[in-house]
Motif scaffolding. Structure first.
Motif, PDB file in Angstrom:
ATOM      1  N   SER A 196       0.829   5.845 -12.230  1.00  9.11           N
ATOM      2  CA  SER A 196       1.423   4.517 -12.149  1.00  9.11           C
ATOM      3  C   SER A 196       2.285   4.284 -13.384  1.00  9.11           C
ATOM      4  CB  SER A 196       0.321   3.448 -12.056  1.00  9.11           C
ATOM      5  OG  SER A 196       0.886   2.154 -12.114  1.00  9.11           O
TER       6      SER A 196
ATOM      7  N   ILE B 196       4.125   1.755  -8.603  1.00  5.52           N
ATOM      8  CA  ILE B 196       3.066   0.908  -9.155  1.00  5.52           C
ATOM      9  C   ILE B 196       1.683   1.495  -8.893  1.00  5.52           C
ATOM     10  CG2 ILE B 196       2.039  -1.384  -9.129  1.00  5.52           C
ATOM     11  CD1 ILE B 196       4.861  -1.178 -10.362  1.00  5.52           C
ATOM     12  N   ASP B 197       1.428   1.886  -7.685  1.00  6.76           N
ATOM     13  CA  ASP B 197       0.119   2.453  -7.373  1.00  6.76           C
ATOM     14  C   ASP B 197       0.027   3.875  -7.902  1.00  6.76           C
ATOM     15  OD1 ASP B 197      -2.454   2.442  -6.283  1.00  6.76           O
ATOM     16  OD2 ASP B 197      -1.765   3.459  -4.473  1.00  6.76           O
TER      17      ASP B 197
ATOM     18  N   SER C 253       2.864   0.349 -14.163  1.00  7.21           N
ATOM     19  CA  SER C 253       1.828  -0.416 -14.867  1.00  7.21           C
ATOM     20  C   SER C 253       1.759  -0.008 -16.333  1.00  7.21           C
ATOM     21  CB  SER C 253       0.464  -0.206 -14.193  1.00  7.21           C
ATOM     22  OG  SER C 253       0.028   1.138 -14.318  1.00  7.21           O
TER      23      SER C 253
ATOM     24  N   HIS D 248       1.968  -0.059  -2.774  1.00  6.84           N
ATOM     25  CA  HIS D 248       2.566  -0.572  -3.998  1.00  6.84           C
ATOM     26  C   HIS D 248       2.645  -2.097  -3.970  1.00  6.84           C
ATOM     27  CE1 HIS D 248       3.556   3.427  -5.360  1.00  6.84           C
ATOM     28  NE2 HIS D 248       4.347   3.657  -4.324  1.00  6.84           N
TER      29      HIS D 248
END
Length: 521
Positions: free
Chosen positions: A184, A76-77, A187, A294
């Motif tokens: 990411s 995610i990050d 996302s 994350h």
């Protein structure tokens, strides 16, 4: 029936997939994936583009970054997945023209009958890179890894409605295989899923694209009553559980109506708010996604970016999915203008042309919501009182429902203590008002006529452009003569003055309508 792609996952490219954060996703390709179209269609009816949530009888719920991490095992990050689509040599230092770079990175060019502008047929990739020979050198392995990753991204995460083509936008990413873990992917995948669902809900679109394995897995996990029987064994990531699922392929229409009714009859306890706290999930979760960098972003209200696609992560509307109490939500952020942006037309560097939204993701750590975690998460009495009055909770005919609209708010909700309302930044709306403004300049709408001819004329003029002081020859659109001149407006900026001369009516009168539109709008 869909298998994401037919390329074999060779052990020699696993290291590159792990560095890119895509190894868990690649493992999902080991089994066939079938989409339960009636079930998904019934859920898409519940999707509201203005809130990015599913509107259910008990309130709102949605797919979040946390769900992406658990179901697909994606990071995610990281940096946003953006850039340009084709004009690499113009925007990216050290790059090449598209097809020169393609041959350099993959070692071969597709034949002309497998290319359509900047799109390549997936069948060519599968045939050309079907197998990695035993004695392959390091460069051959890297080329195979690049081809595999391009196929993985184009089919399993960012697929289009055809599912048969691959765009070469991924060349800048696979050119630096060791750096792909900086992005990411989670996302970006969620942004594309949001956009695909919004398109189907908003427009005359009948086929859904995007990471549909994520959508279906989320439905089965969050709604235990909708799970198919016989899928009790699972591994990581969670979407692996439904590999081999075979839904019925007959009577789609009645099955959609049946699913619609079953959704209408859902109660508050039929949705698992805190799914990932279950012991069976905790036992298989991979420690990578529990990295604090994350996990923190799961609760961020921020922009989700996939090149020109900008969507919004509405955590503030689904706090119970993170252990909170849902109060009456704030007004939604209107980003209708961004819904029309999909990268078509002249290529551009999206981090610059959509700079404010890219900067918002860069500052994502500052937009993490802080709220109270409670033992019994769910909607508050205030929220349900508001939802019962204003939400569209039911879609089936009253005859089938037995009129559940009069159902009282559950007692456990009345006793639930409201949590602390999270503080969040309020961004300005980005309205899609250009067409509205143009129509307001056109006389009266009392006849309910659609002024399509004027919109067509404005589009023609915008495509032709022009310098200040230049008079563009008149054009005829729908039997109407239209002429424009680029002049200097009151602010000193170039303006297009569009003069439209309508044909004579029964009274012999002529009407001239003038509209000013900012050049480059």
């Amino acid at each position: 029936m869909k298998r994401q792609h037919g390329m074999r996952l060779d052990d020699r490219i696993v290291l590159y997939l792990q560095m890119a954060g895509l190894y868990h996703l690649a493992r999902l390709n080991e089994s066939w994936f079938r989409l339960d179209k009636p079930l998904v269609s019934a859920f898409i009816e519940r999707w509201r583009p203005e809130t990015h949530t599913f509107h259910m009888p008990f309130g709102e719920c949605t797919i979040t970054l946390q769900d992406v991490a658990y179901h697909l095992g994606l990071p995610i990050d990281g940096q946003y997945v953006s850039g340009c689509l084709t004009d690499f040599s113009r925007f990216i230092e050290g790059s090449r023209p598209p097809w020169v770079w393609f041959e350099e990175l993959l070692g071969v060019l597709p034949p002309a009958n497998c290319i359509d502008k900047f799109i390549v047929k997936c069948t060519w990739f599968e045939e050309t890179f079907s197998d990695l020979s035993q004695g392959a050198d390091d460069e051959t392995v890297r080329r195979y890894a690049r081809a595999y990753i391009m196929m993985l991204l184009s089919t399993q995460l960012f697929g289009d409605k055809s599912g048969t083509c691959l765009h070469i936008r991924w060349l800048p990413y696979v050119a630096r295989l060791e750096d792909m873990g900086q992005y990411s992917w989670g996302s970006a995948a969620l942004s594309w899923l949001y956009r695909c669902m919004c398109r189907v809900a908003n427009r005359n679109v009948v086929k859904l694209a995007g990471p549909l394995q994520l959508l279906q897995s989320w439905i089965f996990w969050r709604f235990p009553g909708f799970r198919p029987d016989g899928y009790d064994v699972f591994h990581w990531p969670l979407a692996w559980r439904w590999g081999g699922y075979q839904p019925s392929l007959s009577n789609k229409g009645p099955r959609v109506a049946n699913w619609r009714l079953r959704i209408d009859l859902l109660q508050l306890g039929d949705f698992l708010w805190m799914l990932y706290s279950l012991a069976e999930v905790v036992q298989v979760v991979h420690p990578e996604i529990l990295d604090p960098r994350h996990m923190t972003l799961w609760r961020a209200t921020t922009a989700l970016i996939y090149f020109a696609v900008i969507e919004w992560h509405p955590v503030d509307r689904v706090l119970p999915q993170f252990g909170g109490v849902q109060g009456r939500p704030r007004a939604t952020l209107n980003i209708d203008f961004l819904m029309s942006k999909d990268g078509r037309g002249r290529d551009r560097w999206f981090p610059l042309s959509l700079q404010s939204w890219h900067m918002h993701w860069s500052d994502r750590a500052q937009h993490v919501l802080q709220f109270d975690i409670v033992p019994d998460p769910g909607p508050s009495h205030e929220y349900l009182d508001w939802w019962y009055q204003h939400g569209r909770r039911f879609l089936s005919p009253e005859l089938l429902l037995g009129d559940p609209r009069r159902a009282a708010i559950p007692a456990q909700v009345i006793e639930r203590v409201p949590g602390r309302r999270p503080e969040m930044d309020q961004l300005p709306d980005v309205l899609e008002n250009r067409r509205v403004a143009r129509r307001q300049c056109v006389g009266t709408r009392s006849s309910q006529r659609e002024w399509i001819w004027l919109e067509e004329a404005i589009d023609v003029m915008e495509r032709r452009g022009g310098d200040v002081g230049e008079v563009v020859p008149e054009v005829v659109v729908g039997g109407t003569r239209v002429q424009e001149e680029v002049v200097t407006g009151m602010t000193g900026d170039p303006m297009m003055v569009i003069a439209v001369e309508m044909g004579s009516g029964t009274l012999g009168a002529q009407v001239v309508i003038v509209e000013e539109v900012a050049v480059g709008e």
